[in-house]
Design an enzyme around this catalytic site. Structure first.
Site, PDB file in Angstrom:
ATOM      1  N   LYS A   1      52.082  43.650  38.696  1.00 34.53           N
ATOM      2  CA  LYS A   1      51.933  42.383  38.230  1.00 34.53           C
ATOM      3  C   LYS A   1      52.952  41.877  37.449  1.00 34.53           C
ATOM      4  O   LYS A   1      53.425  40.663  37.309  1.00 34.53           O
ATOM      5  CB  LYS A   1      50.350  42.441  37.184  1.00 34.53           C
TER       6      LYS A   1
ATOM      7  N   GLN B   1      43.264  45.030  31.612  1.00 32.14           N
ATOM      8  CA  GLN B   1      43.142  45.963  32.846  1.00 32.14           C
ATOM      9  C   GLN B   1      41.892  46.749  32.885  1.00 32.14           C
ATOM     10  O   GLN B   1      41.785  47.555  31.829  1.00 32.14           O
ATOM     11  CB  GLN B   1      44.456  46.486  32.883  1.00 32.14           C
TER      12      GLN B   1
ATOM     13  N   ASP C   1      41.172  36.219  34.482  1.00 30.83           N
ATOM     14  CA  ASP C   1      40.634  37.058  35.497  1.00 30.83           C
ATOM     15  C   ASP C   1      39.290  36.238  35.910  1.00 30.83           C
ATOM     16  O   ASP C   1      38.870  36.602  36.860  1.00 30.83           O
ATOM     17  CB  ASP C   1      40.225  38.489  35.071  1.00 30.83           C
TER      18      ASP C   1
HETATM   19  N1  GUN Z   1      41.114  46.656  37.905  1.00 33.22           N
HETATM   20  C1  GUN Z   1      40.658  46.358  39.402  1.00 33.22           C
HETATM   21  N2  GUN Z   1      40.876  45.095  39.587  1.00 33.22           N
HETATM   22  C2  GUN Z   1      41.007  44.468  38.670  1.00 33.22           C
HETATM   23  C3  GUN Z   1      41.063  43.003  38.322  1.00 33.22           C
HETATM   24  O1  GUN Z   1      40.861  42.042  39.041  1.00 33.22           O
HETATM   25  N3  GUN Z   1      41.579  42.665  37.049  1.00 33.22           N
HETATM   26  C4  GUN Z   1      41.170  43.602  36.086  1.00 33.22           C
HETATM   27  N4  GUN Z   1      41.608  43.022  34.898  1.00 33.22           N
HETATM   28  N5  GUN Z   1      41.429  44.942  36.268  1.00 33.22           N
HETATM   29  C5  GUN Z   1      41.234  45.112  37.341  1.00 33.22           C
END
Ligand code: GUN
Length: 280
Positions: free
Chosen positions: A51, A95, A118
């Protein structure tokens, strides 16, 4: 046809990069994303590194803020509060998973809905439920964009979603409903899952269980979307929910793992960051 998420994500990236360049010139400020990570879950380390890399390539100012797995709960809250009121921050991503001692819901809901990149906040999920414009979770939106970029019709289609998580299955089903699809949601207790997969025009599997979808479960006209990312311990390769080799021979369209949904999730996170920046 193989639905090439990597290729579609790259095309979206080129477009997004141009748009961001223009906006930076105009506003004299980069979009800014803060990524909070508690502990060092190995899969999260990989995802977060990716990311940050893509953000950097797009001129999005992304910063990783790390916390030890035993950080005081108050310290994490106070960092979220600080970022919520920082005018230079557009998006905040916590996360997941958090270490077991943290109740994920509490921290996700502490993020301001206007910085909730998110789309996990109740307000944003409530807006989604009622069909209002909002910030949509990255993986579901990435899947919808992938289907639409390939001109795969959603309206009136029978879509079966396997898995009911708050991150993928549930928001995805609502987004498909809002697109006028006929949606069936399956869970661990579904009786005769095959009945629901066989009748699907589009089958989306988001369980994280290796090869749960086999060739006998799909019809030859089906588009199959595989959200699973599982490390196969015998081959050390990434595999999905779908037995790709055998299912691919039978169906109309299918996403590979890797190179399908994964790249779409990451580019959608960047698109969401830009959306929050523009909302300011
Ligand atoms: N961990 C696995 N998928 C995601 C996601 O889409 N967002 C976040 N913040 N953590 C994750």
């Amino acid at each position: 046809m193989i639905l090439d998420g990597k290729k579609i994500a790259l095309a979206r990236k080129i477009k997004l990069k141009k748009e961001i360049e223009v906006l930076i010139q105009k506003n004299q400020r980069q979009p800014s994303l803060k990524v909070l990570m508690v502990g060092n879950d190995p899969a999260s380390e990989t995802y977060v590194a990716h990311k940050l890399k893509v953000a950097n390539e797009l001129n999005i100012k992304a910063e990783l803020i790390r916390f030890d797995f035993d950080v005081k709960h108050a310290e994490l809250y106070s960092k979220i509060d600080e970022l919520n009121v920082d005018e230079n921050v557009d998006g905040i991503l916590l996360q997941l998973p958090l270490p077991k001692s943290f109740n994920e819901e509490d921290y996700l809901q502490a993020i301001s809905p206007s910085k909730d990149v998110d789309g996990f906040h109740y307000i944003n999920q409530g807006r989604l439920l009622q069909g209002y414009e909002t910030i949509y979770p990255c993986t579901p939106l990435g899947i919808i964009n992938l289907l639409e970029d390939y001109n795969i019709k959603l309206t009136g289609q029978n879509v079966t979603v396997i898995g009911t998580s708050n991150i993928v299955g549930k928001p995805l089903a609502l987004m498909l409903l809002n697109k006028k699809a006929t949606v069936t949601m399956c869970n661990k207790n579904t009786i005769d899952i095959k009945k629901h997969t066989k009748s699907a025009d589009i089958l989306i599997s988001a369980t994280g269980k290796k090869f749960i979808i086999t060739e006998d479960m799909v019809n030859s006209n089906c588009t199959v979307i595989d959200v699973g990312i599982i490390r196969d311990l015998t081959t050390n390769k990434l595999v999905g929910d779908v037995d790709f080799e055998n299912v691919a021979k039978k169906v109309k369209n299918i996403t590979p793992v890797p190179g399908g949904v994964g790249p779409m999730t990451v580019i959608t996170l960047m698109e969401n960051t830009l959306k929050l920046y523009k909302n300011k």
